[in-house]
Design a protein around this motif. Structure first.
Motif, PDB file in Angstrom:
ATOM      1  N   ARG A  56       0.828  -1.207   0.000  1.00  0.00           N
ATOM      2  CA  ARG A  56       0.000   0.000   0.000  1.00  0.00           C
ATOM      3  C   ARG A  56       0.859   1.253   0.000  1.00  0.00           C
ATOM      4  NH1 ARG A  56      -0.910   3.189   3.892  1.00  0.00           N
ATOM      5  NH2 ARG A  56      -0.422   1.667   5.530  1.00  0.00           N
ATOM      6  N   GLU A  57       1.843   1.298   0.886  1.00  0.00           N
ATOM      7  CA  GLU A  57       2.676   2.492   0.991  1.00  0.00           C
ATOM      8  C   GLU A  57       3.487   2.721  -0.283  1.00  0.00           C
ATOM      9  OE1 GLU A  57       3.097   4.922   3.047  1.00  0.00           O
ATOM     10  OE2 GLU A  57       1.718   4.315   4.643  1.00  0.00           O
ATOM     11  N   GLU A  59       2.633   1.880  -3.320  1.00  0.00           N
ATOM     12  CA  GLU A  59       1.730   2.417  -4.343  1.00  0.00           C
ATOM     13  C   GLU A  59       1.391   3.881  -4.047  1.00  0.00           C
ATOM     14  OE1 GLU A  59      -2.438   1.364  -6.685  1.00  0.00           O
ATOM     15  OE2 GLU A  59      -1.850   0.190  -4.928  1.00  0.00           O
ATOM     16  N   GLU A  60       1.166   4.219  -2.777  1.00  0.00           N
ATOM     17  CA  GLU A  60       0.840   5.598  -2.429  1.00  0.00           C
ATOM     18  C   GLU A  60       2.009   6.537  -2.723  1.00  0.00           C
ATOM     19  OE1 GLU A  60      -0.358   5.650   1.648  1.00  0.00           O
ATOM     20  OE2 GLU A  60      -2.266   4.605   1.280  1.00  0.00           O
ATOM     21  N   GLU A  61       3.240   6.091  -2.467  1.00  0.00           N
ATOM     22  CA  GLU A  61       4.399   6.975  -2.619  1.00  0.00           C
ATOM     23  C   GLU A  61       4.945   7.020  -4.038  1.00  0.00           C
ATOM     24  OE1 GLU A  61       6.199   6.712   1.935  1.00  0.00           O
ATOM     25  OE2 GLU A  61       7.362   5.920   0.242  1.00  0.00           O
ATOM     26  N   SER A 107       4.340  10.913  -4.739  1.00  0.00           N
ATOM     27  CA  SER A 107       3.398  11.627  -3.882  1.00  0.00           C
ATOM     28  C   SER A 107       4.039  12.934  -3.432  1.00  0.00           C
ATOM     29  CB  SER A 107       3.050  10.765  -2.662  1.00  0.00           C
ATOM     30  OG  SER A 107       4.181  10.671  -1.807  1.00  0.00           O
TER      31      SER A 107
END
Length: 221
Positions: A56-57, A59-61, A107
């Protein structure tokens, strides 16, 4: 020294690689505020597994989600942190993965990224434990760029080898015998004026069957 009395937080991320011109490149990100380089990672949310947090992290970053996760690699870092006048102890778990497809979309947390060769990735890591995470992943991936650096010694390679889950005494003894033989040949070649790095030869031979030591018997280069 880690202070066990401090509040504890956990973060997870990846040593993420892709191939560029036949060589491995490592994704490193520069923090927008602190201007230091690091790896994609972030704090765990309630109910997540370590791997779920890392995915998750990342993909977010970075916007990247099409990853081939190398599930037998895991390294854990533990240290004290001070942020905004608050101190806590932090565990960071890194997995390793290869990028299958996709382009980086940062991000707001980061302002730059690089797909860096191993030497540059290690040079830009601001802390020894981050260098250790990248270096350990490079060993796991059998990155040939390791031998463009000052090679690990045979003793260091033995410490790594014996930490692996399937590296029993019989396998380790077999690999040590091969390393001794390789060192003898390399010393003879070097003595004859050939451009041979004796320590790298012994170290590479010791680690040549690391796939079996991980229980991956088909991985036998």
């Amino acid at each position: 020294m880690v202070d066990d009395s401090l509040p504890h937080r956990t973060a997870c991320g990846f040593v993420l690689v892709r191939r560029e011109a036949g060589k491995l490149a490592y994704l490193i990100l520069r923090n927008r505020g602190r201007k230091d380089w690091g790896l994609p990672k972030g704090h765990a949310e309630k109910g997540e597994s370590e791997l779920e947090t890392a995915l998750r992290e990342t993909e977010e970053e970075t916007g990247l989600c099409d990853l081939d996760v190398l599930r037998r690699f895991r390294i854990e870092l533990l240290y004290n942190v001070t942020r905004r006048q608050r101190r806590y102890r932090k565990t960071v778990v890194y997995f390793a993965a290869r990028l299958n497809s996709g382009e980086v979309a940062l991000s707001k947390e980061h302002d730059k990224y690089r797909w860096a060769p191993l030497a540059e990735a290690l040079d830009k890591m601001p802390f020894d434990n981050l260098k250790e995470a990248v270096h350990s992943a490079a060993l796991f991936l059998k990155d040939p760029a390791l031998f463009d650096l000052e090679p690990a010694t045979e003793a260091e390679a033995l410490t790594y080898l014996t930490s692996l889950p399937h590296a029993d005494d019989k396998l380790v003894a077999h690999l040590q015998g091969g390393a001794r033989l390789a060192r003898t040949f390399a010393e003879a070649l070097a003595g004859a004026g050939k451009p041979v790095h004796v320590e790298a030869t012994a170290t590479g031979t010791l680690l040549h069957d690391v796939g079996r030591a991980l229980g991956q018997h088909e991985d036998h280069p």
